[in-house]
Design an enzyme around this catalytic site. Sequence first.
Site, PDB file in Angstrom:
ATOM      1  CD  GLU A 139      -2.765  -1.104   2.417  1.00 26.14           C
ATOM      2  OE1 GLU A 139      -2.631  -0.250   3.251  1.00 26.14           O
ATOM      3  OE2 GLU A 139      -3.674  -2.250   2.598  1.00 26.14           O
ATOM      4  CB  SER A 144      10.182  -2.047   3.896  1.00 25.27           C
ATOM      5  OG  SER A 144      10.603  -1.682   2.387  1.00 25.27           O
ATOM      6  CB  ILE A 169      -0.886  -4.965  -7.741  1.00 28.47           C
ATOM      7  CG1 ILE A 169      -1.181  -4.247  -6.126  1.00 28.47           C
ATOM      8  CG2 ILE A 169      -1.545  -6.371  -7.645  1.00 28.47           C
ATOM      9  CD1 ILE A 169      -0.273  -4.847  -5.184  1.00 28.47           C
ATOM     10  CD  GLU A 377       8.530 -11.490  -5.240  1.00 30.10           C
ATOM     11  OE1 GLU A 377       9.266 -12.443  -5.063  1.00 30.10           O
ATOM     12  OE2 GLU A 377       7.783 -11.235  -6.205  1.00 30.10           O
TER      13      GLU A 377
HETATM   14  C1  LIG Z   1       7.322  -2.785 -10.360  1.00 26.60           C
HETATM   15  C2  LIG Z   1       6.923  -3.211  -9.012  1.00 26.60           C
HETATM   16  C3  LIG Z   1       6.109  -4.219  -9.029  1.00 26.60           C
HETATM   17  C4  LIG Z   1       5.620  -4.814  -7.641  1.00 26.60           C
HETATM   18  N1  LIG Z   1       4.883  -5.918  -7.471  1.00 26.60           N
HETATM   19  C5  LIG Z   1       3.988  -5.981  -6.526  1.00 26.60           C
HETATM   20  C6  LIG Z   1       3.288  -6.892  -6.326  1.00 26.60           C
HETATM   21  O1  LIG Z   1       2.903  -7.569  -7.133  1.00 26.60           O
HETATM   22  N2  LIG Z   1       2.422  -7.281  -5.092  1.00 26.60           N
HETATM   23  C7  LIG Z   1       2.878  -6.456  -3.952  1.00 26.60           C
HETATM   24  O2  LIG Z   1       2.276  -6.606  -3.125  1.00 26.60           O
HETATM   25  N3  LIG Z   1       3.942  -5.522  -4.082  1.00 26.60           N
HETATM   26  C8  LIG Z   1       4.498  -5.228  -5.242  1.00 26.60           C
HETATM   27  N4  LIG Z   1       5.501  -4.238  -5.402  1.00 26.60           N
HETATM   28  C9  LIG Z   1       6.008  -3.589  -3.894  1.00 26.60           C
HETATM   29  C10 LIG Z   1       7.452  -3.890  -3.546  1.00 26.60           C
HETATM   30  O3  LIG Z   1       7.272  -4.925  -2.947  1.00 26.60           O
HETATM   31  C11 LIG Z   1       7.513  -2.695  -2.756  1.00 26.60           C
HETATM   32  O4  LIG Z   1       7.833  -1.444  -3.453  1.00 26.60           O
HETATM   33  C12 LIG Z   1       8.839  -2.846  -1.733  1.00 26.60           C
HETATM   34  O5  LIG Z   1       8.511  -3.821  -0.773  1.00 26.60           O
HETATM   35  C13 LIG Z   1       9.389  -1.637  -1.012  1.00 26.60           C
HETATM   36  O6  LIG Z   1       8.530  -0.916  -0.517  1.00 26.60           O
HETATM   37  P1  LIG Z   1       8.466   0.499  -0.919  1.00 26.60           P
HETATM   38  O7  LIG Z   1       8.519   0.796  -2.265  1.00 26.60           O
HETATM   39  O8  LIG Z   1       7.214   1.397  -0.197  1.00 26.60           O
HETATM   40  O9  LIG Z   1       9.739   1.319  -0.359  1.00 26.60           O
HETATM   41  P2  LIG Z   1      10.017   1.576   1.124  1.00 26.60           P
HETATM   42  O10 LIG Z   1       9.821   0.615   2.265  1.00 26.60           O
HETATM   43  O11 LIG Z   1       9.536   2.963   1.417  1.00 26.60           O
HETATM   44  O12 LIG Z   1      11.583   1.684   1.156  1.00 26.60           O
HETATM   45  C14 LIG Z   1      12.589   2.638   0.651  1.00 26.60           C
HETATM   46  C15 LIG Z   1      13.929   2.595   1.036  1.00 26.60           C
HETATM   47  O13 LIG Z   1      13.751   2.499   2.530  1.00 26.60           O
HETATM   48  C16 LIG Z   1      14.642   1.163   2.771  1.00 26.60           C
HETATM   49  N5  LIG Z   1      14.046   0.903   4.163  1.00 26.60           N
HETATM   50  C17 LIG Z   1      12.797   0.758   4.489  1.00 26.60           C
HETATM   51  N6  LIG Z   1      12.709   0.229   5.810  1.00 26.60           N
HETATM   52  C18 LIG Z   1      13.940   0.071   6.233  1.00 26.60           C
HETATM   53  C19 LIG Z   1      14.504  -0.384   7.510  1.00 26.60           C
HETATM   54  N7  LIG Z   1      14.011  -0.898   8.362  1.00 26.60           N
HETATM   55  N8  LIG Z   1      15.903  -0.406   7.501  1.00 26.60           N
HETATM   56  C20 LIG Z   1      16.651  -0.146   6.685  1.00 26.60           C
HETATM   57  N9  LIG Z   1      16.203   0.458   5.311  1.00 26.60           N
HETATM   58  C21 LIG Z   1      14.868   0.471   4.983  1.00 26.60           C
HETATM   59  C22 LIG Z   1      14.396   0.293   1.823  1.00 26.60           C
HETATM   60  O14 LIG Z   1      15.234  -0.882   1.537  1.00 26.60           O
HETATM   61  C23 LIG Z   1      14.346   1.285   0.441  1.00 26.60           C
HETATM   62  O15 LIG Z   1      15.600   1.446   0.119  1.00 26.60           O
HETATM   63  C24 LIG Z   1       6.123  -4.112  -6.768  1.00 26.60           C
HETATM   64  C25 LIG Z   1       6.982  -2.990  -6.631  1.00 26.60           C
HETATM   65  C26 LIG Z   1       7.209  -2.466  -7.980  1.00 26.60           C
HETATM   66  C27 LIG Z   1       8.109  -1.389  -8.115  1.00 26.60           C
END
Ligand SMILES: Cc1cc2nc3c(=O)[nH]c(=O)nc-3n(C[C@H](O)[C@H](O)[C@H](O)COP(=O)(O)OP(=O)(O)OC[C@H]3O[C@@H](n4cnc5c(N)ncnc54)[C@H](O)[C@@H]3O)c2cc1C
Length: 401
Positions: A139, A144, A169, A377
């Site tokens: 969402e 993460s 997604i 993932e």
């Molecule tokens: C093209 C694409 C396809 C996807 N497909 C799916 C799907 O099919 N289904 C689904 O549910 N999701 C999907 N995702 C979502 C994907 O899993 C998330 O983008 C990912 O988990 C990271 O979340 P975020 O983008 O909100 O980044 P954030 O969580 O905001 O992270 C931003 C940065 O901060 C770092 N960070 C965050 N928390 C910490 C911590 N505690 N310690 C150190 N560093 C941290 C991260 O490593 C990253 O570098 C997809 C994403 C993309 C771009």
Amino acid sequence: MAPEPTLNLPFPAMIRDPKSFEAFLATLRNFVRTRLVPEETRVARLDEVPADVVQDMAAQGLFGFSIPEEYGGAGMTTEELILAALELSQCSVAFRARVGTNTGIGSEALVADGTPEQKSSYLPRLASGAITGAFAMTEPEAGSDAVALKTSAVRDGDHYVLNGTKCFITNAPIAGLFTVFARTDPANLGASGVSAFLVERGTSGLSTGPAYQKMGQEGSPVSEVHFDNCRVPAANIVGGVEGKGFRTAMKVLNKQRLHLAALCIGPAIRMLDDAVRFVSERQQFGQVLAEFQLVQALIADCQTEIHAARALVLETTRKRDLGEDVTMEASICKYFASEMCGRVADRCVQMLGGYGYIADYGMERFYRDVRLFRLYEGTSQIHQLNIAKRTLANYNKRRPA
Ligand SMILES: Cc1cc2nc3c(=O)[nH]c(=O)nc-3n(C[C@H](O)[C@H](O)[C@H](O)COP(=O)(O)OP(=O)(O)OC[C@H]3O[C@@H](n4cnc5c(N)ncnc54)[C@H](O)[C@@H]3O)c2cc1C
């Protein structure tokens, strides 16, 4: 007479019928080379995998690798799935992304925890490719930190009413079935307040946004999914009970991390193949590039890392097939293979010189496509945290009081 030496492998290979599986892999390899690779440019240009290609992929059974045989799939063991993924991913990422939700995150919740009725209702259609699955967890404010998800599911008679937005997604614009994670217990902000639902396209209140413009992976549509008083039958809660959604998601992701690790190795193999061909043909300073030792160092570093990742993933896969807990190892595989693939992409662009930057040569497309592997993932940082947490917990368990 001395006894015959035996091959003492640490883990038995989990391939049910090695001879026929080898033949299957050879057919798959040939299909990738002759049917998919020639379509790479068209897919990138159209930004979709055209229907004729999808049809041929379905005819090859590519949508049903990991779905049990009783539901029309191939029922592959984890090792078989990983070996198949290593072949299938030696072409543009868009192809395997097209089938990948059905063979992975878009079906696995059902396979792992679905009721018999849910399985027989959806798995045959996912296995044949008649519908495409999607896994809707992320969402806008829960990436993460997935446990922070806010999409709500409120019981109303024999339905749940879902409200919220999912983002990023994969395959959402074309999916027929969404595995959706929503909070069924508003008072419980933890993982056990979350349930998984099977939501069909066409359910009133469900809509998908336009496909994002992305850095790469043209042909693999990704979008938001909106739930606006979306009424889902209570029978569609995965496994039939509330509060188990996160546990299901973790089961899915554990296996998927190995699957994705394999899907990172295939493109690395392909990029190295293409780069080796290029440096074996192009000449500078009166000799082919491949004769320069600094170029050979780039080749060696790619090959070494590819082999290391393959060995790591196969060993972990076999442990999983034996029923061992590979939670930490699966994180290690995903972290190492995705970072490895990024390094290989960078070196391969370098080997092509200026041609590595030019679209006609295809390497820049792989370079952009594989960047995503380190983000979804579980980002690399999240896997680092997971690996360290489990390593420290193991140490603390062993530490004398
Ligand atoms: C093209 C694409 C396809 C996807 N497909 C799916 C799907 O099919 N289904 C689904 O549910 N999701 C999907 N995702 C979502 C994907 O899993 C998330 O983008 C990912 O988990 C990271 O979340 P975020 O983008 O909100 O980044 P954030 O969580 O905001 O992270 C931003 C940065 O901060 C770092 N960070 C965050 N928390 C910490 C911590 N505690 N310690 C150190 N560093 C941290 C991260 O490593 C990253 O570098 C997809 C994403 C993309 C771009």
